[in-house]
Design a protein around this motif. Structure first.
Motif, short mmCIF file in Angstrom:
data_model
loop_
_atom_site.label_atom_id
_atom_site.label_comp_id
_atom_site.label_asym_id
_atom_site.label_seq_id
_atom_site.Cartn_x
_atom_site.Cartn_y
_atom_site.Cartn_z
N LEU A 188 2.98 12.01 1.59
CA LEU A 188 1.67 11.64 1.05
C LEU A 188 0.56 12.58 1.52
O LEU A 188 -0.61 12.35 1.21
N HIS A 239 1.44 4.01 6.51
CA HIS A 239 2.80 4.44 6.84
C HIS A 239 2.87 4.96 8.28
O HIS A 239 3.85 4.72 8.99
N ARG A 242 7.59 9.50 4.69
CA ARG A 242 6.71 9.10 3.60
C ARG A 242 5.27 9.49 3.91
O ARG A 242 4.54 9.93 3.02
N GLN A 278 0.85 -1.19 0.00
CA GLN A 278 0.00 0.00 0.00
C GLN A 278 0.88 1.25 0.00
O GLN A 278 0.87 2.04 0.94
N PRO A 279 1.68 1.43 -1.05
CA PRO A 279 2.67 2.52 -1.05
C PRO A 279 2.06 3.91 -1.00
O PRO A 279 2.75 4.88 -0.67
N HIS A 280 0.78 4.04 -1.32
CA HIS A 280 0.14 5.36 -1.34
C HIS A 280 -0.83 5.55 -0.17
O HIS A 280 -1.55 6.55 -0.13
N ASP A 281 -0.83 4.62 0.76
CA ASP A 281 -1.72 4.70 1.92
C ASP A 281 -0.96 5.36 3.07
O ASP A 281 -0.13 4.75 3.73
N ARG A 282 -1.23 6.65 3.28
CA ARG A 282 -0.44 7.37 4.29
C ARG A 282 -0.70 6.87 5.71
O ARG A 282 0.20 6.85 6.53
#
Length: 491
Positions: A273, A247, A269, A240-244
């Motif tokens: 985001l 992170h 990160r 889930q690289p775009h799920d802030r």
């Protein structure tokens, strides 16, 4: 023309079955053999590929691959079936499963597909019939048992769901069934340890499982194994690289595991985001400071300041960082922002005063010191003596000059002449003129002092005059006043 030779034996009734069988075999040969359904293992492996493609955002590539397989083997229903699974759950996929079930009733996969669609649609009663048909087509078909386990779980029957999933797993040990059994056990009292073991095995073979990784991370944390929890969370974040928020949670996990470097990466990160939760940004700033990374700390503080405009502490710290790298302009800008947001903070006012004093900007330093003494919050006792020292240095009148214009001129003159005589000892050739204009409001209060001419070029005398005249109280209605001094060494 008649053929020669002996006639063959006469046809008997016992020859007919043989001829019928021969004709059926010939017809079957002409039409082609019935396609063999994919095995349970192969089918579940393909379903796993589909789920991974969805998670990775690349289902179209798999769909193209299935189109090519169908073009190569148009009589094989499996590419069509897999395409239907890829579109699941939808009316389109259900219609395709239903059509294929009619054409290939001996193939269990269309029935499994219909059952899975019904489960996803929460039409749990309707799911039973196609799943039963799949088990009749292939007794003990593990995928049908798996979907039936999902149905029972959706019906709120965890014990029955667990039993069915265990039955499926006994027949076919694959990650998908392991995961769903693990998820059922994770929600049952006493099932955490086995659930964790099942999920750990499952994600080791198949990482593209967000829900499994999330539950595994939670179970590890509850068991006190913070490192394992953080490692599972790291895999989840990778999916889930775009799920802030993922992170942010992972930063907390790494921090609990004692890995500040990884936590810092996650928080940076998170902010990149668009994350703006103050606690997370404050943690980013704190970790950066602890790890000795001032540039990262500054980035974090800038975002934290924007997220908490009423909190001046980030601005104060930014001023400190700017001072450490000798960027006094940036330091001043941050302190100016902080003072504007919290004018009652004496500790902030005095920092500006000391900065101006360091730069020999004595007029601004005196104004900032006076603001420090007037500020009610966080008083700075040393500022009283620092202000007095600056007053003595500028030779200001003991009390502000007031009275007539001439009287004010004379009072200020005393301090300026004293300064000149002091400086003359070090520079006997010092001489020149100083002319200023004092703008005065209708009440007689000065609003600004403008230097019109200064050939003396003595910064201390010029700034002393500016402060003394700004402090003065002129008669109401005086209007702008010009004052000129001629400094010459005594003969």
């Amino acid at each position: 023309m008649l053929a020669s030779g002996r006639p063959g034996p006469p046809m008997t009734s016992r020859s007919l079955p043989f001829l019928v069988l021969l004709s059926v075999l010939c017809a079957s040969s002409a039409l082609g053999a019935r396609p063999v359904p994919a095995s349970a293992a192969d089918g579940m492996a393909m379903l796993q590929r589909m789920e991974a493609a969805r998670i990775q955002g690349s289902p179209s590539a798999l769909r193209t691959e299935l189109d090519a397989q169908e073009a190569k083997a148009p009589r094989d229903p499996m590419p069509r079936l897999y395409r239907a699974f890829l579109a699941l759950p939808s009316d389109e996929s259900f219609s395709e499963f239903k059509a294929l079930a009619v054409l290939y009733p001996e193939n269990p996969w269309p029935h499994v597909g219909m059952g899975l669609v019904y489960v996803r649609w929460k039409m749990l009663k309707e799911a039973s019939a196609p799943l039963e048909a799949a088990r009749k087509a292939v007794p003990g078909f593990a995928p049908a048992l798996w979907v039936d386990g999902l149905r029972l779980q959706a019906e709120g029957k965890p014990a029955e769901a667990e039993a069915r999933l265990r039955e499926a797993l006994a027949k076919l040990d694959v990650p998908r069934i392991r995961t769903d059994l693990g998820l059922v056990l994770a929600g049952r009292p006493g099932g955490a340890a086995e659930a964790r073991a099942l999920l750990a095995r499952s994600v080791k073979d198949w990482r593209e499982q967000p829900e499994a990784l999330q539950v595994l991370s939670r179970l590890a944390g509850e068991a006190g194994d913070v490192k394992a929890g953080a490692e599972a969370g790291a895999l989840l974040v990778a999916l889930q690289p775009h799920d802030r928020e993922a992170h942010r949670r992972q930063a907390e996990a790494w921090l609990a595991a004692g890995d500040k470097v990884q936590a810092l990466k996650m928080l940076e990160r998170y902010a990149t985001l668009g994350g703006a939760e103050p606690t997370a940004l404050a943690t980013w700033a704190r970790l950066s400071a602890e790890l000795g990374r001032p540039e990262d700390e500054e980035k974090a503080l800038v975002r934290l300041s924007a997220a908490t405009p009423k909190d001046v502490e980030p601005l104060s710290r930014l001023a400190t960082l700017a001072e450490a790298r000798s960027d006094l302009a940036a330091m001043e800008a941050r302190l100016t922002q902080a003072v504007a947001a919290a004018p009652g903070r004496a500790d902030l006012q005095v920092r500006r005063a000391r900065l101006f004093l360091k730069q020999e900007r004595l007029v601004e330093a005196m104004a900032a010191y006076r603001a420090t003494l007037a500020a009610p919050e966080r008083p700075v006792p040393e500022a009283v003596e620092e202000t007095a020292q600056l007053s003595r240095r500028l030779r200001l009148p003991a009390t502000p000059a007031k009275g007539t214009v001439e009287q004010i001129y004379d009072r200020v003159s005393l301090g300026l002449v004293a300064l000149y005589l002091e400086h003359l000892q070090a520079n006997p050739d010092l001489k020149g003129n100083l002319k200023v204009r004092v703008d005065v409001d209708p009440t007689g209060k000065p609003t600004q002092v403008v230097v019109l001419y200064d050939s003396l070029q003595d910064a201390l005398i010029t700034q002393g005059a500016s402060v003394a005249f700004m402090d003065a109280q002129y008669p109401p209605g005086s209007g702008p006043q010009e004052h000129q001094y001629v400094f010459r060494p005594p003969r």
